[in-house]
Design an enzyme around this catalytic site. Structure first.
Site, PDB file in Angstrom:
ATOM      1  N   ASP A   1       0.952  -1.078  -0.044  1.00 56.54           N
ATOM      2  CA  ASP A   1       0.022  -0.010  -0.126  1.00 56.54           C
ATOM      3  C   ASP A   1       0.992   1.212  -0.243  1.00 56.54           C
ATOM      4  O   ASP A   1       1.676   1.508   0.836  1.00 56.54           O
ATOM      5  CB  ASP A   1      -0.806  -0.035   1.302  1.00 56.54           C
ATOM      6  CG  ASP A   1      -1.998   0.963   1.209  1.00 56.54           C
ATOM      7  OD1 ASP A   1      -2.061   1.974   0.249  1.00 56.54           O
ATOM      8  OD2 ASP A   1      -3.030   0.739   1.546  1.00 56.54           O
ATOM      9  N   ASP A   2       0.665   2.301  -0.958  1.00 59.92           N
ATOM     10  CA  ASP A   2       1.623   3.310  -1.135  1.00 59.92           C
ATOM     11  C   ASP A   2       2.951   3.043  -1.242  1.00 59.92           C
ATOM     12  O   ASP A   2       3.786   4.269  -1.018  1.00 59.92           O
ATOM     13  CB  ASP A   2       1.322   4.281   0.072  1.00 59.92           C
ATOM     14  CG  ASP A   2      -0.416   4.452   0.092  1.00 59.92           C
ATOM     15  OD1 ASP A   2      -0.880   4.285  -0.755  1.00 59.92           O
ATOM     16  OD2 ASP A   2      -0.688   5.359   0.902  1.00 59.92           O
TER      17      ASP A   2
ATOM     18  N   CYS B   1      -6.468   3.661  -3.346  1.00 61.20           N
ATOM     19  CA  CYS B   1      -6.479   2.407  -3.050  1.00 61.20           C
ATOM     20  C   CYS B   1      -7.480   1.867  -3.526  1.00 61.20           C
ATOM     21  O   CYS B   1      -7.349   0.593  -4.393  1.00 61.20           O
ATOM     22  CB  CYS B   1      -6.786   2.452  -1.406  1.00 61.20           C
ATOM     23  SG  CYS B   1      -5.470   3.196  -0.489  1.00 61.20           S
TER      24      CYS B   1
ATOM     25  N   ARG C   1      -7.654  -1.553  -6.398  1.00 64.56           N
ATOM     26  CA  ARG C   1      -7.613  -2.864  -5.829  1.00 64.56           C
ATOM     27  C   ARG C   1      -8.614  -3.578  -6.645  1.00 64.56           C
ATOM     28  O   ARG C   1      -8.530  -4.854  -7.105  1.00 64.56           O
ATOM     29  CB  ARG C   1      -8.010  -3.045  -4.428  1.00 64.56           C
ATOM     30  CG  ARG C   1      -6.974  -2.743  -3.359  1.00 64.56           C
ATOM     31  CD  ARG C   1      -7.325  -2.027  -2.317  1.00 64.56           C
ATOM     32  NE  ARG C   1      -6.121  -1.409  -1.797  1.00 64.56           N
ATOM     33  CZ  ARG C   1      -5.027  -1.923  -1.083  1.00 64.56           C
ATOM     34  NH1 ARG C   1      -5.163  -3.204  -1.084  1.00 64.56           N
ATOM     35  NH2 ARG C   1      -3.863  -1.285  -0.693  1.00 64.56           N
TER      36      ARG C   1
ATOM     37  N   LYS D   1      -5.303  -6.045   3.882  1.00 64.82           N
ATOM     38  CA  LYS D   1      -6.265  -4.993   3.491  1.00 64.82           C
ATOM     39  C   LYS D   1      -7.348  -5.115   2.363  1.00 64.82           C
ATOM     40  O   LYS D   1      -6.698  -5.430   1.150  1.00 64.82           O
ATOM     41  CB  LYS D   1      -5.448  -3.585   3.313  1.00 64.82           C
ATOM     42  CG  LYS D   1      -6.407  -2.416   2.893  1.00 64.82           C
ATOM     43  CD  LYS D   1      -5.477  -1.378   2.563  1.00 64.82           C
ATOM     44  CE  LYS D   1      -6.299  -0.005   2.017  1.00 64.82           C
ATOM     45  NZ  LYS D   1      -5.567   1.036   1.696  1.00 64.82           N
TER      46      LYS D   1
ATOM     47  N   HIS E   1     -10.684  -3.294   1.312  1.00 63.17           N
ATOM     48  CA  HIS E   1     -10.898  -2.028   0.870  1.00 63.17           C
ATOM     49  C   HIS E   1     -11.696  -2.057  -0.308  1.00 63.17           C
ATOM     50  O   HIS E   1     -11.680  -1.095  -1.003  1.00 63.17           O
ATOM     51  CB  HIS E   1     -10.008  -1.077   0.678  1.00 63.17           C
ATOM     52  CG  HIS E   1     -10.173   0.226   1.000  1.00 63.17           C
ATOM     53  ND1 HIS E   1      -9.028   1.353   0.904  1.00 63.17           N
ATOM     54  CD2 HIS E   1     -11.299   0.972   1.268  1.00 63.17           C
ATOM     55  CE1 HIS E   1      -9.503   2.409   1.364  1.00 63.17           C
ATOM     56  NE2 HIS E   1     -10.914   2.119   1.444  1.00 63.17           N
TER      57      HIS E   1
ATOM     58  N   SER F   1      -8.408   0.983   5.034  1.00 61.33           N
ATOM     59  CA  SER F   1      -7.109   1.705   5.195  1.00 61.33           C
ATOM     60  C   SER F   1      -6.880   1.922   6.747  1.00 61.33           C
ATOM     61  O   SER F   1      -7.818   1.970   7.549  1.00 61.33           O
ATOM     62  CB  SER F   1      -7.038   2.976   4.610  1.00 61.33           C
ATOM     63  OG  SER F   1      -7.017   2.903   3.412  1.00 61.33           O
TER      64      SER F   1
ATOM     65  N   HIS G   1       1.215   2.526   4.120  1.00 59.69           N
ATOM     66  CA  HIS G   1       0.226   3.502   4.309  1.00 59.69           C
ATOM     67  C   HIS G   1       0.474   4.149   5.660  1.00 59.69           C
ATOM     68  O   HIS G   1       0.438   3.575   6.596  1.00 59.69           O
ATOM     69  CB  HIS G   1      -1.234   2.914   4.183  1.00 59.69           C
ATOM     70  CG  HIS G   1      -2.244   3.943   4.028  1.00 59.69           C
ATOM     71  ND1 HIS G   1      -2.714   4.601   4.952  1.00 59.69           N
ATOM     72  CD2 HIS G   1      -3.190   4.228   2.801  1.00 59.69           C
ATOM     73  CE1 HIS G   1      -3.572   5.218   4.527  1.00 59.69           C
ATOM     74  NE2 HIS G   1      -4.041   4.976   3.287  1.00 59.69           N
TER      75      HIS G   1
ATOM     76  N   ASP H   1      -0.212  -0.667  -4.909  1.00 56.75           N
ATOM     77  CA  ASP H   1      -1.691  -0.219  -5.475  1.00 56.75           C
ATOM     78  C   ASP H   1      -1.283   1.020  -6.086  1.00 56.75           C
ATOM     79  O   ASP H   1      -2.475   1.744  -6.814  1.00 56.75           O
ATOM     80  CB  ASP H   1      -2.564  -0.200  -4.144  1.00 56.75           C
ATOM     81  CG  ASP H   1      -2.210   0.556  -3.030  1.00 56.75           C
ATOM     82  OD1 ASP H   1      -1.173   1.322  -2.978  1.00 56.75           O
ATOM     83  OD2 ASP H   1      -3.238   1.016  -2.251  1.00 56.75           O
ATOM     84  N   ASN H   2      -0.444   1.848  -5.570  1.00 58.10           N
ATOM     85  CA  ASN H   2      -0.345   3.188  -6.187  1.00 58.10           C
ATOM     86  C   ASN H   2       1.128   3.604  -5.672  1.00 58.10           C
ATOM     87  O   ASN H   2       1.803   3.064  -5.168  1.00 58.10           O
ATOM     88  CB  ASN H   2      -1.433   4.079  -5.964  1.00 58.10           C
ATOM     89  CG  ASN H   2      -1.671   4.309  -4.431  1.00 58.10           C
ATOM     90  OD1 ASN H   2      -2.948   3.736  -4.058  1.00 58.10           O
ATOM     91  ND2 ASN H   2      -1.092   4.607  -3.693  1.00 58.10           N
TER      92      ASN H   2
ATOM     93  N   LYS I   1       1.216   9.436  -5.167  1.00 59.18           N
ATOM     94  CA  LYS I   1      -0.175   8.833  -5.149  1.00 59.18           C
ATOM     95  C   LYS I   1      -1.238  10.030  -5.309  1.00 59.18           C
ATOM     96  O   LYS I   1      -0.985  11.212  -4.961  1.00 59.18           O
ATOM     97  CB  LYS I   1      -0.278   8.491  -3.478  1.00 59.18           C
ATOM     98  CG  LYS I   1      -1.782   8.120  -3.095  1.00 59.18           C
ATOM     99  CD  LYS I   1      -1.719   7.747  -1.833  1.00 59.18           C
ATOM    100  CE  LYS I   1      -3.035   7.276  -1.344  1.00 59.18           C
ATOM    101  NZ  LYS I   1      -3.083   6.950   0.169  1.00 59.18           N
TER     102      LYS I   1
END
Length: 482
Positions: A44-45, A84, A88, A141, A143, A166, A240, A292-293, A313
């Site tokens: 994540d991130d 996010c 996904r 996660k 989401h 998140s 994240h 994810d980004n 992001k």
């Protein structure tokens, strides 16, 4: 003479031992003609420049660097969105989020008071592989909707362990105001729930050991399903913000807290690779590591790095959607560096082809199989990448060229800039998007505009799943046992 003969016989027997010893492990290897296993490790991130293999000078990632050396390192790998929830949805369905309603012009992600989620009509990687006899697990996660109809068990997963959204959501009212809670985060500042399947395990979740617990659950899942084909989707909550790591990694990285967190993710990946080798599953398991980004740059030192790419992001600049992409499988793929574009949406058709299955034929798919590239390093099938912000296309890449129709930082009050003619970059020469070459290539812009027009002709946006909010009295833990 008899003594000499006995010596010759013994020497002959000894000479056979190495061959016998070498043959024995081969007999114990898993049958690589059986359908391959698939593991997706989704951070994540994490930014494009956060790993040693992608050039970071002070974050130690030996397991991921080895994974990149033994496998394939993709230098132009993209996620399906720059935030996010839609990213996904894109990965699991192989489709742009606009087709599933998992993007919006009003809210960019799902929140604890959101009423929507991934529609039941969508077909995920897990659902598609289950039809071919795969066991499926989701750890981490989610989401994609925290109400009952959107639980992972409604989208093809046999097992789930993780958090519904998140790790900065469900913030406690009396926690420090503003950014103070993130500078020295404590796990009790967020009332984040942790589930095993639909059973609530704890709330608030102890985020200090969350990466370790995800890892332990992943290793257990692999061991429990080693005799059958499986798909494991490991979606880490880190990196994240707020950042948490276990005590063993505190203060270990030259990069500070952020580096500690990345290095624990590297350890986690190492645990999974070692488990596969121990169980002799490595030759028939494809592991994909990505994010994810891009990095959450507004958090300064607590955010990551996009390396030489611009911004991060939330934006449709390269730093927002181009992410690390590492593929590893000693028995299935040819090691090397791939510079052609690929996306997380390509994973679904890739996995299905390698598993001997067909992708869904009743809907438009935005992913293309990368199987040939993985096997032989041949050029990939993808020419075009669409950069969505919410439910609108803000940029398009075709071949080496990228046209920006609109630009804006990922966050903040700065207004969008509309470009007429579109801003143009040759990403092979200018990956940092510094030099606008629109004046010199009107024919390239015309071609990209034509591609966008064709894309819009075949586009039927689904009902927005992100905009609607629950009423105050409707908020509840609907994933709990019913």
């Amino acid at each position: 003479m008899k003594k000499f003969t006995r010596v010759l016989v013994l020497l002959a027997l000894v000479s056979l031992l190495p061959a016998a010893c070498m043959d024995r492990p081969a007999e114990e290897e898993k049958d690589i003609s059986s359908p391959p296993n698939f593991i997706v490790i989704f951070c994540d991130d994490m930014g494009y420049g956060d790993l040693g293999a992608y050039g970071h000078p002070t974050i130690a990632t030996p397991h991921l660097d080895r994974m990149a050396t033994e496998g394939q390192r993709w230098t132009s790998f993209y996620t399906g969105a720059s935030v996010c929830t839609p990213s996904r949805a894109a990965l699991l369905t192989g489709r742009l989020p606009i087709r599933s309603g998992m993007c919006s012009s009003e809210r960019r992600v799902l929140f604890p008071n959101s009423s929507g989620g991934l529609p039941e009509s969508e077909i995920t990687i897990a659902e598609a592989l289950k039809e071919s006899g795969y066991s499926t697990g989701c750890i981490g996660k989610w989401h994609l909707g925290h109400l009952s109809p959107y639980h992972p068990d409604q989208h093809g997963f046999d097992f789930y362990f993780g958090v519904p959204y998140s790790n900065d959501m469900d913030r406690v009212n009396d926690s420090p105001e503003g950014r103070a809670a993130f500078l020295e985060p404590k796990t009790e500042y967020w009332n984040l729930p942790l589930y095993r399947n639909r059973k609530l395990l704890e709330r608030p979740t102890n985020q200090n050991n969350l990466t370790r617990r995800y890892t332990e659950e992943a290793v257990t899942f692999i061991r429990d399903h080693q005799e059958e084909p499986f798909f494991l989707y490991l979606a880490h909550s880190m990196v994240h913000v707020p950042l948490f790591r276990s005590a063993e990694f505190a203060g270990q990285s030259l990069r500070g807290l952020y580096g500690d967190v990345v290095e624990e993710l590297d350890w986690s990946t190492g645990q999974i690779l070692e488990t596969l080798k121990e169980l002799k599953l490595d030759s028939n398991t494809l592991v994909v590591f990505t994010s994810d980004n891009g990095p959450w740059l507004t958090f300064d030192e607590q955010g990551g790095s996009a390396g030489l790419l611009y911004y991060g992001k939330g934006s449709t600049w390269e730093g927002g959607m181009r992410v690390p992409g590492i593929f590893w499988s000693p028995g299935l793929i040819k090691p090397g560096v791939v510079m052609e574009p690929g996306t997380t949406m390509d994973l679904l058709p890739t996995f299905l082809e390698l598993a001997g299955a067909e992708p869904p034929s009743d809907r438009i798919m935005d992913g293309s199989s990368l199987a040939d590239t993985l096997r032989s390093l041949s050029p990939g099938p993808r020419e075009t990448v669409f950069y969505y912000r919410g439910d609108q296309v803000w940029a398009v890449r075709n071949g080496p060229y990228k046209a920006h129709f609109k630009t804006r930082p990922g966050y903040g009050s700065e207004k969008a800039v509309t470009w007429d003619p579109p801003r143009l970059h040759n990403l092979e020469i200018d990956p940092s998007e510094k030099y606008n070459i629109a004046e010199n290539h009107p024919e390239v812009i015309a071609e990209i505009q034509k591609i966008l027009e064709e894309h819009r002709k075949n586009l039927k946006p689904a009902e927005d799943q992100l905009a609607d909010r629950l009423e105050e009295g409707q908020l509840s833990l609907t994933w709990a046992d019913e």
